[in-house]
Design an enzyme around this catalytic site. Structure first.
Site, PDB file in Angstrom:
ATOM      1  N   GLY A 137      68.142 -30.927 130.519  1.00  0.00           N
ATOM      2  CA  GLY A 137      66.971 -31.700 130.961  1.00  0.00           C
ATOM      3  C   GLY A 137      67.350 -33.129 131.276  1.00  0.00           C
ATOM      4  O   GLY A 137      66.651 -34.066 130.897  1.00  0.00           O
TER       5      GLY A 137
ATOM      6  N   SER B 246      65.054 -36.291 133.655  1.00  0.00           N
ATOM      7  CA  SER B 246      63.744 -36.901 133.395  1.00  0.00           C
ATOM      8  C   SER B 246      63.710 -37.485 131.981  1.00  0.00           C
ATOM      9  O   SER B 246      64.428 -37.018 131.086  1.00  0.00           O
ATOM     10  CB  SER B 246      62.671 -35.808 133.541  1.00  0.00           C
ATOM     11  OG  SER B 246      61.393 -36.308 133.227  1.00  0.00           O
ATOM     12  N   GLY B 247      62.872 -38.481 131.802  1.00  0.00           N
ATOM     13  CA  GLY B 247      62.537 -38.982 130.461  1.00  0.00           C
ATOM     14  C   GLY B 247      63.742 -39.283 129.587  1.00  0.00           C
ATOM     15  O   GLY B 247      64.666 -40.012 129.963  1.00  0.00           O
TER      16      GLY B 247
ATOM     17  N   ASN C  80      68.027 -31.182 124.901  1.00  0.00           N
ATOM     18  CA  ASN C  80      66.939 -32.152 125.095  1.00  0.00           C
ATOM     19  C   ASN C  80      65.757 -31.584 125.889  1.00  0.00           C
ATOM     20  O   ASN C  80      64.620 -32.005 125.688  1.00  0.00           O
ATOM     21  CB  ASN C  80      67.545 -33.370 125.818  1.00  0.00           C
ATOM     22  CG  ASN C  80      66.509 -34.255 126.437  1.00  0.00           C
ATOM     23  OD1 ASN C  80      65.940 -35.130 125.788  1.00  0.00           O
ATOM     24  ND2 ASN C  80      66.216 -34.032 127.719  1.00  0.00           N
TER      25      ASN C  80
ATOM     26  N   THR D 260      61.366 -21.075 126.363  1.00  0.00           N
ATOM     27  CA  THR D 260      62.094 -22.172 127.032  1.00  0.00           C
ATOM     28  C   THR D 260      62.786 -23.077 126.003  1.00  0.00           C
ATOM     29  O   THR D 260      63.992 -23.332 126.095  1.00  0.00           O
ATOM     30  CB  THR D 260      61.097 -23.034 127.852  1.00  0.00           C
ATOM     31  OG1 THR D 260      60.410 -22.187 128.761  1.00  0.00           O
ATOM     32  CG2 THR D 260      61.810 -24.135 128.596  1.00  0.00           C
TER      33      THR D 260
ATOM     34  N   SER E  19      60.559 -32.259 117.005  1.00  0.00           N
ATOM     35  CA  SER E  19      59.441 -33.197 117.159  1.00  0.00           C
ATOM     36  C   SER E  19      58.682 -33.245 115.840  1.00  0.00           C
ATOM     37  O   SER E  19      58.696 -32.274 115.071  1.00  0.00           O
ATOM     38  CB  SER E  19      58.508 -32.688 118.260  1.00  0.00           C
ATOM     39  OG  SER E  19      57.295 -33.413 118.250  1.00  0.00           O
TER      40      SER E  19
ATOM     41  N   TYR F  21      46.573 -17.672 120.564  1.00  0.00           N
ATOM     42  CA  TYR F  21      47.326 -18.731 121.250  1.00  0.00           C
ATOM     43  C   TYR F  21      46.614 -20.066 121.113  1.00  0.00           C
ATOM     44  O   TYR F  21      45.409 -20.172 121.335  1.00  0.00           O
ATOM     45  CB  TYR F  21      47.498 -18.417 122.746  1.00  0.00           C
ATOM     46  CG  TYR F  21      48.264 -19.513 123.466  1.00  0.00           C
ATOM     47  CD1 TYR F  21      49.646 -19.616 123.327  1.00  0.00           C
ATOM     48  CD2 TYR F  21      47.610 -20.476 124.236  1.00  0.00           C
ATOM     49  CE1 TYR F  21      50.359 -20.646 123.942  1.00  0.00           C
ATOM     50  CE2 TYR F  21      48.314 -21.506 124.860  1.00  0.00           C
ATOM     51  CZ  TYR F  21      49.682 -21.580 124.705  1.00  0.00           C
ATOM     52  OH  TYR F  21      50.393 -22.597 125.309  1.00  0.00           O
TER      53      TYR F  21
HETATM   54  N1  LIG Z   1      58.098 -37.666 124.876  1.00  0.00           N
HETATM   55  C1  LIG Z   1      57.717 -37.509 123.587  1.00  0.00           C
HETATM   56  O1  LIG Z   1      56.803 -38.193 123.085  1.00  0.00           O
HETATM   57  C2  LIG Z   1      58.407 -36.483 122.719  1.00  0.00           C
HETATM   58  C3  LIG Z   1      58.015 -36.393 121.358  1.00  0.00           C
HETATM   59  C4  LIG Z   1      58.631 -35.446 120.558  1.00  0.00           C
HETATM   60  C5  LIG Z   1      59.615 -34.634 121.090  1.00  0.00           C
HETATM   61  N2  LIG Z   1      59.964 -34.733 122.402  1.00  0.00           N
HETATM   62  C6  LIG Z   1      60.999 -33.829 122.937  1.00  0.00           C
HETATM   63  O2  LIG Z   1      61.911 -34.572 123.705  1.00  0.00           O
HETATM   64  C7  LIG Z   1      62.496 -33.738 124.704  1.00  0.00           C
HETATM   65  C8  LIG Z   1      62.547 -34.482 126.023  1.00  0.00           C
HETATM   66  O3  LIG Z   1      61.223 -34.700 126.457  1.00  0.00           O
HETATM   67  P1  LIG Z   1      60.802 -35.858 127.471  1.00  0.00           P
HETATM   68  O4  LIG Z   1      59.744 -36.615 126.779  1.00  0.00           O
HETATM   69  O5  LIG Z   1      61.974 -36.560 128.000  1.00  0.00           O
HETATM   70  O6  LIG Z   1      60.071 -34.976 128.598  1.00  0.00           O
HETATM   71  P2  LIG Z   1      60.299 -34.847 130.174  1.00  0.00           P
HETATM   72  O7  LIG Z   1      60.414 -36.177 130.811  1.00  0.00           O
HETATM   73  O8  LIG Z   1      59.225 -33.922 130.637  1.00  0.00           O
HETATM   74  O9  LIG Z   1      61.702 -34.123 130.283  1.00  0.00           O
HETATM   75  C9  LIG Z   1      61.838 -32.773 129.923  1.00  0.00           C
HETATM   76  C10 LIG Z   1      63.054 -32.191 130.601  1.00  0.00           C
HETATM   77  O10 LIG Z   1      63.106 -30.798 130.297  1.00  0.00           O
HETATM   78  C11 LIG Z   1      63.265 -30.096 131.514  1.00  0.00           C
HETATM   79  N3  LIG Z   1      62.729 -28.752 131.458  1.00  0.00           N
HETATM   80  C12 LIG Z   1      61.456 -28.364 131.250  1.00  0.00           C
HETATM   81  N4  LIG Z   1      61.366 -27.024 131.356  1.00  0.00           N
HETATM   82  C13 LIG Z   1      62.596 -26.563 131.644  1.00  0.00           C
HETATM   83  C14 LIG Z   1      63.138 -25.289 131.896  1.00  0.00           C
HETATM   84  N5  LIG Z   1      62.377 -24.188 131.904  1.00  0.00           N
HETATM   85  N6  LIG Z   1      64.455 -25.174 132.154  1.00  0.00           N
HETATM   86  C15 LIG Z   1      65.231 -26.278 132.186  1.00  0.00           C
HETATM   87  N7  LIG Z   1      64.795 -27.526 131.977  1.00  0.00           N
HETATM   88  C16 LIG Z   1      63.480 -27.665 131.710  1.00  0.00           C
HETATM   89  C17 LIG Z   1      62.511 -30.936 132.551  1.00  0.00           C
HETATM   90  O11 LIG Z   1      62.865 -30.537 133.843  1.00  0.00           O
HETATM   91  P3  LIG Z   1      61.839 -30.782 135.085  1.00  0.00           P
HETATM   92  O12 LIG Z   1      61.745 -32.248 135.264  1.00  0.00           O
HETATM   93  O13 LIG Z   1      62.494 -30.085 136.227  1.00  0.00           O
HETATM   94  O14 LIG Z   1      60.549 -30.140 134.686  1.00  0.00           O
HETATM   95  C18 LIG Z   1      63.005 -32.305 132.138  1.00  0.00           C
HETATM   96  O15 LIG Z   1      64.283 -32.532 132.632  1.00  0.00           O
HETATM   97  C19 LIG Z   1      61.666 -32.450 124.717  1.00  0.00           C
HETATM   98  O16 LIG Z   1      62.401 -31.434 124.077  1.00  0.00           O
HETATM   99  C20 LIG Z   1      60.434 -32.799 123.900  1.00  0.00           C
HETATM  100  O17 LIG Z   1      59.891 -31.685 123.228  1.00  0.00           O
HETATM  101  C21 LIG Z   1      59.395 -35.656 123.218  1.00  0.00           C
END
Ligand SMILES: NC(=O)c1ccc[n+]([C@@H]2O[C@H](COP(=O)([O-])OP(=O)(O)OC[C@H]3O[C@@H](n4cnc5c(N)ncnc54)[C@H](OP(=O)(O)O)[C@@H]3O)[C@@H](O)[C@H]2O)c1
Length: 301
Positions: free
Chosen positions: A39, A42-43, A108, A129, A156, A178
């Site tokens: 991942g 993004s983010g 990630n 996923t 998380s 669900y």
């Molecule tokens: N942000 C928060 O507040 C938070 C809090 C707790 C935990 N987290 C964890 O932190 C991690 C990163 O999250 P983020 O906040 O950076 O979110 P994000 O910006 O949405 O990034 C998520 C990444 O995962 C990829 N992804 C999603 N579905 C996928 C799939 N089926 N196959 C391959 N890649 C996939 C996305 O790809 P696309 O861009 O192509 O969709 C993106 O690159 C996640 O695991 C999340 O659960 C985040």
């Protein structure tokens, strides 16, 4: 603790809530190191990729498509669509062909709180996923881990929202019941259990595995939240949200900081070891999840 203290205090690591990815890696040379980040486009993944490269690492960055991984600036861009086992296996094969040992695998990528039940291969999509996709990836690459290699799973604080049983083994399809947050919580509980079980299996080696909560950060992760929830999250965020550089700090602290080289089986938050839900430390649930995951993967085409 006041909000001011929360935002400014530092834990035993010397880092805290407000530390950034650049700060926790300052002075850490990653020249000659190879780190895989899922991942990466993004983010938190994108920020992790940027800072790891800044410190000299060669980053194998994976995204749903190779174009996204390339556009993100990966040193070795690879496609890895986690809901598609064929894509994950092809990614594993590409890494193996590359022939380099991995100093860390940073799991990630993730999706959150899908409002309606969605499935992949008959399993609830967040479980598939966030957990099964990474399970295929990591178990396929374990023998490529450097002697002191690390695995970091993005869990998380939402693992606390997992069902009472932790993992509902009788409802992995999501069809019996669900709830968007329960399902996300279950997937993040699974990420945590996987890190803990890996850590148990690593005993006697120099490998380590840990899980992290990055904080609450505004990223594309909230794309599935409907408008009302987004406003509430936004308001909460206004008070207590981290920036993306702060959000990526804990995972990089666990992945590359010298102080965590021998720390294993832990859950980190704000760049320090933190407390997870107590039943995540039950080895029986973690072992069962591993075995069920192996059975699921073996049945997948
Ligand atoms: N942000 C928060 O507040 C938070 C809090 C707790 C935990 N987290 C964890 O932190 C991690 C990163 O999250 P983020 O906040 O950076 O979110 P994000 O910006 O949405 O990034 C998520 C990444 O995962 C990829 N992804 C999603 N579905 C996928 C799939 N089926 N196959 C391959 N890649 C996939 C996305 O790809 P696309 O861009 O192509 O969709 C993106 O690159 C996640 O695991 C999340 O659960 C985040």
């Amino acid at each position: 603790m006041s909000l001011y203290e929360l935002f400014t205090s530092k834990g035993p690591s010397g880092f805290g809530y407000a530390s950034t990815a650049e700060q926790v890696t300052e002075g850490v040379s990653l020249e000659g190191k190879t780190i895989l980040v899922t991942g990466c486009n993004s983010g938190l993944g994108l920020e992790s990729l940027r800072v790891l490269k800044l410190r000299g690492a060669r980053v194998v960055g994976t995204a749903r498509t190779v174009d996204k991984a390339r556009a993100a600036g990966s040193s070795v861009p690879l496609a890895c669509e986690l809901s598609d086992p064929a894509s994950v296996r092809a990614c594993v094969e590409s890494v193996r062909r590359d022939g380099v040992r991995l100093d860390a695998i940073l799991c990630n990528a993730g999706i959150m709180a899908l409002p309606k039940l969605a499935q992949a291969h008959g399993f609830e999509l967040q479980f598939f996923t966030n957990h099964i996709g990474h399970f295929i990836l990591v178990t396929g690459l374990l023998d490529l881990l450097a002697d002191d290699g690390r695995v970091v799973m993005l869990s998380s604080a939402a693992h606390q929202m997992a069902p009472k049983a932790g993992i509902e083994f009788d409802n992995l399809s999501g069809e019996k019941r669900y709830g968007s947050w329960r399902a996300y919580g279950q997937s993040k509980f699974a990420n945590l259990l996987f890190a803990k079980e890996l850590a148990r299996r690593f005993v006697g080696t120099k490998h380590v595995a840990n899980a992290v909560h990055p904080g609450v950060i505004s990223t594309n992760l909230s794309r599935h939240l409907h408008a009302g929830i987004s406003v509430i999250v936004g308001l909460v965020g206004w008070v207590g949200q981290k920036s993306v550089p702060q959000g990526a700090a804990t995972q990089l602290y666990a992945a590359v900081h010298p102080a965590t080289a021998t720390t294993s089986g832990h859950y980190f938050a704000d760049c320090n070891v933190a407390k997870n839900r107590p039943d995540a430390d039950d080895p029986a649930i973690a072992k069962r999840l591993w075995e069920v995951s192996e059975e699921i993967v073996a049945r997948l085409a």
